[in-house]
Scaffold this motif. Sequence first.
Motif, PDB file in Angstrom:
ATOM      1  N   LEU A  57       0.830  -1.205   0.000  1.00 32.31           N
ATOM      2  CA  LEU A  57       0.000   0.000   0.000  1.00 32.31           C
ATOM      3  C   LEU A  57       0.863   1.254   0.000  1.00 32.31           C
ATOM      4  CD1 LEU A  57      -2.815  -0.979   2.536  1.00 32.31           C
ATOM      5  CD2 LEU A  57      -2.797  -1.222   0.052  1.00 32.31           C
ATOM      6  N   VAL A  58       2.001   1.209   0.689  1.00 31.83           N
ATOM      7  CA  VAL A  58       2.929   2.346   0.688  1.00 31.83           C
ATOM      8  C   VAL A  58       3.466   2.580  -0.717  1.00 31.83           C
ATOM      9  CG1 VAL A  58       5.172   3.161   1.504  1.00 31.83           C
ATOM     10  CG2 VAL A  58       3.576   2.118   3.120  1.00 31.83           C
ATOM     11  N   GLU A  59       3.841   1.494  -1.389  1.00 34.30           N
ATOM     12  CA  GLU A  59       4.354   1.609  -2.762  1.00 34.30           C
ATOM     13  C   GLU A  59       3.301   2.162  -3.704  1.00 34.30           C
ATOM     14  OE1 GLU A  59       5.593  -2.324  -3.695  1.00 34.30           O
ATOM     15  OE2 GLU A  59       7.359  -2.268  -2.359  1.00 34.30           O
ATOM     16  N   GLN A  60       2.049   1.854  -3.432  1.00 34.47           N
ATOM     17  CA  GLN A  60       0.943   2.319  -4.273  1.00 34.47           C
ATOM     18  C   GLN A  60       0.473   3.726  -3.906  1.00 34.47           C
ATOM     19  OE1 GLN A  60      -1.976  -0.752  -3.638  1.00 34.47           O
ATOM     20  NE2 GLN A  60      -1.026  -2.175  -5.101  1.00 34.47           N
ATOM     21  N   GLY A  61       1.040   4.296  -2.854  1.00 34.78           N
ATOM     22  CA  GLY A  61       0.651   5.628  -2.429  1.00 34.78           C
ATOM     23  C   GLY A  61      -0.641   5.669  -1.643  1.00 34.78           C
ATOM     24  N   ARG A  62      -1.084   4.508  -1.150  1.00 32.60           N
ATOM     25  CA  ARG A  62      -2.341   4.436  -0.417  1.00 32.60           C
ATOM     26  C   ARG A  62      -2.136   4.444   1.103  1.00 32.60           C
ATOM     27  NH1 ARG A  62      -4.690  -0.883  -2.744  1.00 32.60           N
ATOM     28  NH2 ARG A  62      -6.300  -0.481  -1.167  1.00 32.60           N
ATOM     29  N   PHE A  63      -0.894   4.367   1.538  1.00 34.83           N
ATOM     30  CA  PHE A  63      -0.607   4.431   2.972  1.00 34.83           C
ATOM     31  C   PHE A  63       0.696   5.205   3.143  1.00 34.83           C
ATOM     32  CE2 PHE A  63       0.262   3.136   7.294  1.00 34.83           C
ATOM     33  CZ  PHE A  63      -0.998   2.939   7.834  1.00 34.83           C
ATOM     34  N   ARG A  64       0.692   6.114   4.112  1.00 32.45           N
ATOM     35  CA  ARG A  64       1.848   6.984   4.329  1.00 32.45           C
ATOM     36  C   ARG A  64       3.036   6.186   4.858  1.00 32.45           C
ATOM     37  NH1 ARG A  64       1.188  12.526   4.427  1.00 32.45           N
ATOM     38  NH2 ARG A  64       3.072  12.622   5.723  1.00 32.45           N
ATOM     39  N   GLN A  65       4.181   6.422   4.222  1.00 38.26           N
ATOM     40  CA  GLN A  65       5.380   5.702   4.640  1.00 38.26           C
ATOM     41  C   GLN A  65       5.811   6.092   6.051  1.00 38.26           C
ATOM     42  OE1 GLN A  65       9.254   6.576   2.687  1.00 38.26           O
ATOM     43  NE2 GLN A  65       9.283   4.399   2.171  1.00 38.26           N
ATOM     44  N   ASP A  66       5.707   7.389   6.391  1.00 41.64           N
ATOM     45  CA  ASP A  66       6.138   7.829   7.722  1.00 41.64           C
ATOM     46  C   ASP A  66       5.247   7.230   8.810  1.00 41.64           C
ATOM     47  OD1 ASP A  66       3.981   9.317   6.857  1.00 41.64           O
ATOM     48  OD2 ASP A  66       4.918  11.273   7.153  1.00 41.64           O
ATOM     49  N   LEU A  67       3.947   7.091   8.538  1.00 40.59           N
ATOM     50  CA  LEU A  67       3.061   6.460   9.521  1.00 40.59           C
ATOM     51  C   LEU A  67       3.362   4.970   9.640  1.00 40.59           C
ATOM     52  CD1 LEU A  67       0.680   6.520  11.464  1.00 40.59           C
ATOM     53  CD2 LEU A  67      -0.862   6.261   9.507  1.00 40.59           C
ATOM     54  N   PHE A  68       3.646   4.347   8.517  1.00 36.92           N
ATOM     55  CA  PHE A  68       3.993   2.920   8.536  1.00 36.92           C
ATOM     56  C   PHE A  68       5.186   2.670   9.449  1.00 36.92           C
ATOM     57  CE2 PHE A  68       6.727  -0.415   6.595  1.00 36.92           C
ATOM     58  CZ  PHE A  68       5.969  -1.509   6.974  1.00 36.92           C
ATOM     59  N   TYR A  69       6.216   3.499   9.359  1.00 34.17           N
ATOM     60  CA  TYR A  69       7.393   3.309  10.205  1.00 34.17           C
ATOM     61  C   TYR A  69       7.077   3.565  11.675  1.00 34.17           C
ATOM     62  CZ  TYR A  69      10.220   2.970   5.978  1.00 34.17           C
ATOM     63  OH  TYR A  69      10.743   2.566   4.777  1.00 34.17           O
ATOM     64  N   ARG A  70       6.153   4.478  11.936  1.00 35.73           N
ATOM     65  CA  ARG A  70       5.753   4.734  13.322  1.00 35.73           C
ATOM     66  C   ARG A  70       5.000   3.549  13.925  1.00 35.73           C
ATOM     67  NH1 ARG A  70       7.824   8.601  16.744  1.00 35.73           N
ATOM     68  NH2 ARG A  70       8.436  10.414  15.500  1.00 35.73           N
ATOM     69  N   LEU A  71       4.168   2.912  13.102  1.00 37.39           N
ATOM     70  CA  LEU A  71       3.333   1.813  13.595  1.00 37.39           C
ATOM     71  C   LEU A  71       4.075   0.483  13.610  1.00 37.39           C
ATOM     72  CD1 LEU A  71      -0.021   2.596  11.736  1.00 37.39           C
ATOM     73  CD2 LEU A  71       0.680   3.304  14.029  1.00 37.39           C
ATOM     74  N   ASN A  72       5.032   0.316  12.718  1.00 35.34           N
ATOM     75  CA  ASN A  72       5.687  -0.968  12.512  1.00 35.34           C
ATOM     76  C   ASN A  72       7.023  -1.071  13.251  1.00 35.34           C
ATOM     77  OD1 ASN A  72       5.634  -3.555  11.232  1.00 35.34           O
ATOM     78  ND2 ASN A  72       7.223  -2.858   9.826  1.00 35.34           N
TER      79      ASN A  72
END
Length: 277
Positions: free
Chosen positions: A159-174
Motif C-alpha cells: 500500500l505504501v508503494e501504491q501511495g495508499r498508505f503513508r510511509q512515515d506512519l507505517f514506520y511509526r506503527l511498525n
Amino acid sequence: MDQQSIKNRFGIIGNSPGLNHALNVAVQVANTDLSVLINGESGVGKEVFSQIIHSLSARKHNPFIAVNCGAIPENLMESEFFGYRRGAFTGANEDRDGFFQAANGGTLFLDEVADLSLAMQVKLLRVIQEKRVRKIGAPAEDDVDVRVICATHQDIKVLVEQGRFRQDLFYRLNVIELRMPALRECHEDIPLLATHILDRLAHAAGIRPPLLSSAAINELRTQQFPGNVRELENTLERALALMEGNTIEVTDLGLPSSRSVNVATAATTLQDKLDQV
C-alpha cells in the motif's frame, strides 16, 4: 506467566511452532511501550493477541480500547478518534471524548488500520508523534499517554508503494511486527481446536459433545480455511446441526474434498455453476 498459563487465560488452543512463536513475540514486547503492528488474515486472533500484550504490560490496569477502523464512516473519523467540544457542529450537544482520550494511560487497538484515509493517516501520525490531541472545536490540545497497537490483513508495504498508505506512519506503527500464522500453517492444531470448539458449541446448545471421526479430522486437516478459525467454527456449527447420531462424519462437514473432482468445472450451464456455488 508461562506460555501455557497465557493460553489458558485467553482461550488459545494449539501448540504449533507458528502459534508459539507469535505468542513468544507478544510476551517479549509486552513490557516495552513500543508500537506493534500485527499482520495476519481475518480470523487468526489479532485482537486476542493485542489483549495479551496489554494484559502483560505496565498498562494492564488502564483501559484497553479496540476500534475497527473499517467500520467508521469517513465523516465521523475525526470526532470518533479525537472527540469534540459542545457546539463544535450541529448535534454536538455536549463535550465528548474520543478514542484517544478514552484509552489514556492504556492501550488503543486499531484493527484494519490500512482502511484509514490518507487525510486521517496524517492526523493519526501527528497524535502519535506529539502525544497530544485537539478535540474538534477546542482552542487547545490535551496531552494523551496511549500505546498504539495496530492490525491489518493487508500488506501495508504494498500500500505504501501504491501511495495508499503513508510511509512515515507505517514506520511509526511498525516498530515491532508480529505475524499471526494462518490456520492452514498450523494444521497440527486443528484436531485439538475442533474438539474445543465442538465442546463449546454443544455446551451452549445443551447437548452432549459429539465425536469427530478420524476421517472427518483428516478431512479438516486438508482444507485451506481462508476464513481461518471463524470458518472452522462455522463448518463445525453446521455439522453439529446436520449430523445424525453422536459422531460427525466427513459428509456432515459439507466440505469440498481435496481429492474430489472439481464439480464446478463439470457444470454445463450458468445456472448449474450458480447452483454448485
